[in-house]
Design an enzyme around this catalytic site. Sequence first.
Site, PDB file in Angstrom:
ATOM      1  CB  SER A  94      -0.950  -0.039   1.206  1.00  0.00           C
ATOM      2  OG  SER A  94      -1.961   0.926   1.092  1.00  0.00           O
ATOM      3  CG  ASP A 216      -7.237  -2.809  -3.481  1.00  0.00           C
ATOM      4  OD1 ASP A 216      -7.844  -2.208  -2.585  1.00  0.00           O
ATOM      5  OD2 ASP A 216      -5.997  -2.893  -3.509  1.00  0.00           O
ATOM      6  CG  HIS A 244      -5.501  -2.264   0.107  1.00  0.00           C
ATOM      7  ND1 HIS A 244      -5.064  -1.870  -1.154  1.00  0.00           N
ATOM      8  CD2 HIS A 244      -4.799  -1.507   1.001  1.00  0.00           C
ATOM      9  CE1 HIS A 244      -4.154  -0.925  -1.026  1.00  0.00           C
ATOM     10  NE2 HIS A 244      -3.961  -0.688   0.264  1.00  0.00           N
TER      11      HIS A 244
END
Length: 263
Positions: A94, A216, A244
């Site tokens: 991320s 996602d 995610h």
Amino acid sequence: MTAVHRNNVKVLGKGERTLLFAHGYGCDQSMWRHVTPSFTDQFKVVLFDYVGSGASDASSFDPTRYSSLRGYAYDILDIIEELDLQHVNFVGHSVSSIIGALASTERPERFETLTMIGPSPSYINSGDYQGGMERKDVDGLLEALESNHVAWSATMAPVIMGNPETPELSEELEASFCRMDPYLANHFARVTFLSDNRADLPKVKTKTLILQCQRDAIAGLNVGEYVHKCLPNSQFVVMDATGHCPHLSAPTEVVRELKKFLG
């Protein structure tokens, strides 16, 4: 204070090559526990917590240093320097995807590869760029976090995890969010969700693997494709996974693609 102490650095394995894993917002190094055992026989595996996360030294928090993602990138470079790591294979989840990219542009000679899991250079829609949210939605998300950290964590964890058939994963993520100091959680969230690093992507010359999930809610397919187009030396892989956090929900796939990429 040393970076090893500040960022609660742990080193596993004894391989000649180095794998450095960097967690996402609201998480800590324990989130990699399903992935790292597959690499400790061939790699030196380095884990750490960002300041304010996990067992890091929260007293090291500096609002000026950490006013942008570049401050967190400097922490990674501190760790690399202190441990004298060469030819680092960086794996970021991320927001750490972009933090690792920034670190690689500062010291490209220290990086062998980058792996980005669910990257996003900007979460806000802008013109033709679709980051996933309008600015007013991001502001609302941040205001909700600031007003009630616990309620925000309970609401957002299932959305981010995206695997309703395994509620224990959402519960783990929610607990991780709640363990953060509310002030530090708010600060890191603002830096994460309000940053726009699109202009930095073309500067990344390090060989890069982009791992994308099919669905996602935080960083959609179009964002992964955008990152791929901006990175001159990248590969784009869409995994048969959702959510995610595939290193928690689909670690076998993550390990397989990582091993294929790293050779």
